[in-house]
Design a protein around this motif. Structure first.
Motif, PDB file in Angstrom:
ATOM      1  N   GLU A  14      26.340 -62.843  73.073  1.00  0.00           N
ATOM      2  CA  GLU A  14      26.914 -61.530  73.352  1.00  0.00           C
ATOM      3  C   GLU A  14      26.981 -60.632  72.117  1.00  0.00           C
ATOM      4  O   GLU A  14      27.230 -59.431  72.240  1.00  0.00           O
ATOM      5  N   ARG A  15      26.744 -61.206  70.920  1.00  0.00           N
ATOM      6  CA  ARG A  15      26.768 -60.396  69.696  1.00  0.00           C
ATOM      7  C   ARG A  15      25.378 -59.892  69.314  1.00  0.00           C
ATOM      8  O   ARG A  15      25.246 -59.218  68.285  1.00  0.00           O
ATOM      9  N   LEU A  16      24.371 -60.205  70.108  1.00  0.00           N
ATOM     10  CA  LEU A  16      23.020 -59.776  69.764  1.00  0.00           C
ATOM     11  C   LEU A  16      22.849 -58.263  69.824  1.00  0.00           C
ATOM     12  O   LEU A  16      21.874 -57.719  69.283  1.00  0.00           O
ATOM     13  N   GLN A  17      23.778 -57.560  70.476  1.00  0.00           N
ATOM     14  CA  GLN A  17      23.751 -56.096  70.509  1.00  0.00           C
ATOM     15  C   GLN A  17      24.652 -55.483  69.436  1.00  0.00           C
ATOM     16  O   GLN A  17      24.790 -54.263  69.365  1.00  0.00           O
ATOM     17  N   ASP A  18      25.263 -56.336  68.615  1.00  0.00           N
ATOM     18  CA  ASP A  18      26.163 -55.860  67.559  1.00  0.00           C
ATOM     19  C   ASP A  18      25.318 -55.559  66.319  1.00  0.00           C
ATOM     20  O   ASP A  18      25.075 -56.432  65.481  1.00  0.00           O
ATOM     21  N   ALA A  19      24.862 -54.331  66.223  1.00  0.00           N
ATOM     22  CA  ALA A  19      23.934 -53.958  65.152  1.00  0.00           C
ATOM     23  C   ALA A  19      24.549 -54.149  63.772  1.00  0.00           C
ATOM     24  O   ALA A  19      23.859 -54.572  62.831  1.00  0.00           O
ATOM     25  N   GLU A  20      25.827 -53.864  63.630  1.00  0.00           N
ATOM     26  CA  GLU A  20      26.478 -54.005  62.317  1.00  0.00           C
ATOM     27  C   GLU A  20      26.464 -55.453  61.849  1.00  0.00           C
ATOM     28  O   GLU A  20      26.147 -55.750  60.687  1.00  0.00           O
ATOM     29  N   LEU A  21      26.801 -56.374  62.748  1.00  0.00           N
ATOM     30  CA  LEU A  21      26.803 -57.796  62.398  1.00  0.00           C
ATOM     31  C   LEU A  21      25.394 -58.275  62.081  1.00  0.00           C
ATOM     32  O   LEU A  21      25.167 -58.919  61.040  1.00  0.00           O
ATOM     33  N   LEU A  22      24.448 -57.982  62.949  1.00  0.00           N
ATOM     34  CA  LEU A  22      23.087 -58.452  62.727  1.00  0.00           C
ATOM     35  C   LEU A  22      22.481 -57.862  61.461  1.00  0.00           C
ATOM     36  O   LEU A  22      21.796 -58.571  60.704  1.00  0.00           O
ATOM     37  N   ASP A  23      22.756 -56.598  61.189  1.00  0.00           N
ATOM     38  CA  ASP A  23      22.245 -55.986  59.955  1.00  0.00           C
ATOM     39  C   ASP A  23      22.820 -56.671  58.722  1.00  0.00           C
ATOM     40  O   ASP A  23      22.106 -56.886  57.729  1.00  0.00           O
ATOM     41  N   ALA A  24      24.099 -57.019  58.769  1.00  0.00           N
ATOM     42  CA  ALA A  24      24.729 -57.687  57.629  1.00  0.00           C
ATOM     43  C   ALA A  24      24.073 -59.038  57.367  1.00  0.00           C
ATOM     44  O   ALA A  24      23.842 -59.417  56.203  1.00  0.00           O
TER      45      ALA A  24
END
Length: 238
Positions: free
Chosen positions: A134-144
């Motif tokens: 469910e976090r795969l759409q969390d751009a901030e987390l994935l970018d970090a």
């Protein structure tokens, strides 16, 4: 009485960013240091580098490959460790036969992408399986996460893959631990599942076992408040 310093050991292609969200909580009244593996290409070398730069006695927390490094520190110098936390990790050597060859092939495929297309391209592919779906759409987390991997070179990636493929079985180390120990993982960790951590926990006398809900392999970055809370309980007043 001064509290033992806490050494934080990052995993494969990770750096201080994996621990950064936890530091405001962990640093209250305690010195925290994040380890850099440089170009070390074995877990033993990583452990010895850590020990060479470490205080005489310290608490130790490792994430993913970093927890395997922590186990090697315990193998080499258990008397220097006051407590240990093992997060989102494993303890067995690479499997023999086809399963071990498949692991090596998958790691080599990622290295090939990093060499041919760059570390960022490899990281963008790799990160897909490292967080809660469910976090795969969390751009901030994935970018970090991707930016953290991108700070490491292809040579570092190759060295660390070599270290992981040559990892020793640490079952004997787990059985010998006699300090306060925490085993922790994300509920949705697809790289190091809950069952693997349960097996580790069963080998360690008196260890605590915590599962972080709604988190994958990068639990410290996905659910920092929950992970920090568990680590603070593990640290107590030591």
């Amino acid at each position: 009485m001064p509290r033992d310093p806490l050494l934080l050991v990052p995993g494969l292609m990770c750096d201080a960013a994996v621990w950064q969200p936890l530091l405001p909580s962990l640093q209250a009244g305690r010195e925290c240091r994040v380890i850099d593996h440089c170009l070390a290409d074995s877990l033993t070398q990583m452990a010895r580098q850590l020990l060479d730069a470490a205080p005489e006695r310290f608490a130790l927390a490792g994430h993913s490959m970093g927890a395997r490094v922590a186990l090697e520190v315990l193998r080499v110098a258990p008397e220097r460790i006051s407590r240990v936390a093992l997060l989102d990790t494993g303890y067995l050597a690479r499997a023999a036969g086809a399963a071990g060859e498949q692991e090596a092939h998958k790691r080599q495929a990622l290295l090939d992408v990093a060499r041919s297309q760059g570390v960022r391209a490899m990281a963008a592919q790799w990160v897909q399986g490292m967080v809660h779906p469910e976090r795969l759409q969390d751009a901030e987390l994935l970018d970090a996460i991707v930016m953290m991997f991108e700070r490491k070179s292809v040579d570092v990636f190759e060295s660390q893959i070599r270290a992981l493929l040559q990892r020793p079985d640490a079952s004997d180390v787990l059985r010998a631990i006699r300090v306060p120990t925490l085993v922790l993982c994300g509920r949705q960790d697809g790289w190091a599942p809950v069952s693997q951590h349960a097996a580790m926990h069963a080998l360690i006398p008196g260890a605590a076992f915590e599962v972080i809900e709604d988190a994958g392999h990068m639990a410290p970055m996905e659910r920092p408040q929950a992970v920090a809370g568990v680590l603070l309980r593990w640290l107590g007043n030591a």
